[in-house]
Design a protein around this motif. Structure first.
Motif, PDB file in Angstrom:
ATOM      1  N   VAL A 196       0.817  -1.213   0.000  1.00 43.06           N
ATOM      2  CA  VAL A 196       0.000   0.000   0.000  1.00 43.06           C
ATOM      3  C   VAL A 196       0.851   1.262   0.000  1.00 43.06           C
ATOM      4  N   PHE A 197       1.881   1.320   0.855  1.00 41.60           N
ATOM      5  CA  PHE A 197       2.641   2.555   1.041  1.00 41.60           C
ATOM      6  C   PHE A 197       4.014   2.561   0.383  1.00 41.60           C
ATOM      7  N   GLY A 198       4.478   1.399  -0.093  1.00 35.02           N
ATOM      8  CA  GLY A 198       5.781   1.335  -0.753  1.00 35.02           C
ATOM      9  C   GLY A 198       6.900   1.788   0.172  1.00 35.02           C
ATOM     10  N   ARG A 199       7.821   2.607  -0.364  1.00 34.23           N
ATOM     11  CA  ARG A 199       8.982   3.070   0.410  1.00 34.23           C
ATOM     12  C   ARG A 199       8.591   3.878   1.633  1.00 34.23           C
ATOM     13  N   ASP A 200       7.392   4.407   1.653  1.00 40.15           N
ATOM     14  CA  ASP A 200       6.950   5.212   2.788  1.00 40.15           C
ATOM     15  C   ASP A 200       6.427   4.371   3.958  1.00 40.15           C
ATOM     16  N   ALA A 201       6.398   3.049   3.794  1.00 34.67           N
ATOM     17  CA  ALA A 201       5.901   2.168   4.856  1.00 34.67           C
ATOM     18  C   ALA A 201       6.781   2.319   6.095  1.00 34.67           C
ATOM     19  N   ARG A 202       6.147   2.470   7.218  1.00 37.09           N
ATOM     20  CA  ARG A 202       6.842   2.571   8.503  1.00 37.09           C
ATOM     21  C   ARG A 202       6.166   1.615   9.496  1.00 37.09           C
ATOM     22  N   PRO A 203       6.405   0.322   9.328  1.00 36.98           N
ATOM     23  CA  PRO A 203       5.725  -0.640  10.197  1.00 36.98           C
ATOM     24  C   PRO A 203       6.171  -0.496  11.651  1.00 36.98           C
ATOM     25  N   ARG A 204       5.247  -0.731  12.556  1.00 34.30           N
ATOM     26  CA  ARG A 204       5.555  -0.707  13.987  1.00 34.30           C
ATOM     27  C   ARG A 204       6.201  -2.004  14.431  1.00 34.30           C
ATOM     28  N   ASP A 205       5.925  -3.072  13.717  1.00 34.88           N
ATOM     29  CA  ASP A 205       6.520  -4.358  14.042  1.00 34.88           C
ATOM     30  C   ASP A 205       6.687  -5.180  12.777  1.00 34.88           C
ATOM     31  N   VAL A 206       7.450  -6.224  12.892  1.00 31.44           N
ATOM     32  CA  VAL A 206       7.680  -7.137  11.775  1.00 31.44           C
ATOM     33  C   VAL A 206       7.376  -8.535  12.279  1.00 31.44           C
ATOM     34  N   ASP A 207       6.458  -9.202  11.591  1.00 27.59           N
ATOM     35  CA  ASP A 207       6.071 -10.564  11.969  1.00 27.59           C
ATOM     36  C   ASP A 207       6.917 -11.559  11.191  1.00 27.59           C
ATOM     37  N   LEU A 208       7.545 -12.475  11.910  1.00 31.98           N
ATOM     38  CA  LEU A 208       8.376 -13.503  11.296  1.00 31.98           C
ATOM     39  C   LEU A 208       7.860 -14.876  11.685  1.00 31.98           C
ATOM     40  N   VAL A 209       7.942 -15.801  10.744  1.00 34.79           N
ATOM     41  CA  VAL A 209       7.744 -17.212  11.038  1.00 34.79           C
ATOM     42  C   VAL A 209       9.117 -17.837  10.878  1.00 34.79           C
ATOM     43  N   VAL A 210       9.582 -18.524  11.912  1.00 33.06           N
ATOM     44  CA  VAL A 210      10.912 -19.114  11.882  1.00 33.06           C
ATOM     45  C   VAL A 210      10.762 -20.618  12.037  1.00 33.06           C
ATOM     46  N   GLY A 211      11.306 -21.358  11.091  1.00 27.59           N
ATOM     47  CA  GLY A 211      11.246 -22.812  11.125  1.00 27.59           C
ATOM     48  C   GLY A 211      12.639 -23.414  11.114  1.00 27.59           C
ATOM     49  N   GLY A 212      12.730 -24.676  11.447  1.00 25.67           N
ATOM     50  CA  GLY A 212      14.005 -25.384  11.391  1.00 25.67           C
ATOM     51  C   GLY A 212      14.825 -25.286  12.668  1.00 25.67           C
ATOM     52  N   VAL A 213      14.268 -24.618  13.695  1.00 19.10           N
ATOM     53  CA  VAL A 213      14.935 -24.539  14.996  1.00 19.10           C
ATOM     54  C   VAL A 213      13.870 -24.738  16.070  1.00 19.10           C
ATOM     55  N   THR A 214      14.325 -25.081  17.251  1.00 16.96           N
ATOM     56  CA  THR A 214      13.361 -25.278  18.339  1.00 16.96           C
ATOM     57  C   THR A 214      12.996 -23.938  18.959  1.00 16.96           C
ATOM     58  N   GLY A 215      11.898 -23.931  19.684  1.00 17.73           N
ATOM     59  CA  GLY A 215      11.498 -22.729  20.401  1.00 17.73           C
ATOM     60  C   GLY A 215      12.547 -22.306  21.419  1.00 17.73           C
ATOM     61  N   GLU A 216      13.180 -23.278  22.059  1.00 16.10           N
ATOM     62  CA  GLU A 216      14.219 -22.981  23.040  1.00 16.10           C
ATOM     63  C   GLU A 216      15.419 -22.316  22.378  1.00 16.10           C
ATOM     64  N   GLU A 217      15.817 -22.815  21.211  1.00 17.10           N
ATOM     65  CA  GLU A 217      16.939 -22.204  20.485  1.00 17.10           C
ATOM     66  C   GLU A 217      16.609 -20.772  20.081  1.00 17.10           C
ATOM     67  N   LEU A 218      15.398 -20.570  19.616  1.00 14.79           N
ATOM     68  CA  LEU A 218      14.976 -19.239  19.189  1.00 14.79           C
ATOM     69  C   LEU A 218      14.916 -18.278  20.377  1.00 14.79           C
ATOM     70  N   ALA A 219      14.357 -18.745  21.495  1.00 13.89           N
ATOM     71  CA  ALA A 219      14.281 -17.907  22.687  1.00 13.89           C
ATOM     72  C   ALA A 219      15.686 -17.532  23.172  1.00 13.89           C
ATOM     73  N   ALA A 220      16.605 -18.477  23.147  1.00 15.16           N
ATOM     74  CA  ALA A 220      17.982 -18.189  23.592  1.00 15.16           C
ATOM     75  C   ALA A 220      18.659 -17.193  22.645  1.00 15.16           C
ATOM     76  N   ALA A 221      18.404 -17.306  21.360  1.00 14.45           N
ATOM     77  CA  ALA A 221      19.032 -16.409  20.390  1.00 14.45           C
ATOM     78  C   ALA A 221      18.539 -14.984  20.569  1.00 14.45           C
ATOM     79  N   PHE A 222      17.263 -14.801  20.898  1.00 14.06           N
ATOM     80  CA  PHE A 222      16.697 -13.469  21.044  1.00 14.06           C
ATOM     81  C   PHE A 222      16.738 -12.948  22.487  1.00 14.06           C
ATOM     82  N   HIS A 223      17.173 -13.773  23.430  1.00 16.92           N
ATOM     83  CA  HIS A 223      17.182 -13.370  24.836  1.00 16.92           C
ATOM     84  C   HIS A 223      17.920 -12.044  25.081  1.00 16.92           C
ATOM     85  N   PRO A 224      19.077 -11.788  24.453  1.00 16.59           N
ATOM     86  CA  PRO A 224      19.770 -10.530  24.716  1.00 16.59           C
ATOM     87  C   PRO A 224      18.997  -9.289  24.255  1.00 16.59           C
ATOM     88  N   TYR A 225      18.002  -9.485  23.418  1.00 17.75           N
ATOM     89  CA  TYR A 225      17.295  -8.337  22.845  1.00 17.75           C
ATOM     90  C   TYR A 225      15.972  -8.137  23.517  1.00 17.75           C
TER      91      TYR A 225
END
Length: 86
Positions: A57-86
């Motif tokens: 809709v907005f092209g280059r002017d898009a300013r999303p408040r968040d970004v939704d990701l689907v992550v596969g091929g790793v466990t939830g525990e691995e993903l939680a540990a990877a993002f824990h510092p953030y």
């Protein structure tokens, strides 16, 4: 399954918009990339949600408040540990 030219055009437009968005500097992109690189296995990552709508809709002017990701091929525990510092 047949895909019409209009659909192919929208898919290509979205692909270009996503590539452009990801190539621009954003405050969260380095942290997400670093967290995903920290995983032992290479994950499969897909964008979805409002970001895609906003890019169409907005092209280059898009300013999303968040970004939704689907992550596969790793466990939830691995993903939680990877993002824990953030």
């Amino acid at each position: 399954r047949m895909v019409n030219a209009k659909t192919l055009g929208l898919v290509e437009h979205l692909r270009e918009a996503v590539n452009d968005f990801l190539s621009r500097h954003s405050p969260w992109l380095p942290a997400v990339a670093e967290a995903l690189r920290g995983l032992r296995r290479e994950p499969q990552v897909a964008l979805f949600g409002g970001l895609l709508r906003d890019l169409v809709v907005f092209g280059r002017d898009a300013r999303p408040r968040d970004v939704d990701l689907v992550v596969g091929g790793v466990t939830g525990e691995e993903l939680a540990a990877a993002f824990h510092p953030y």
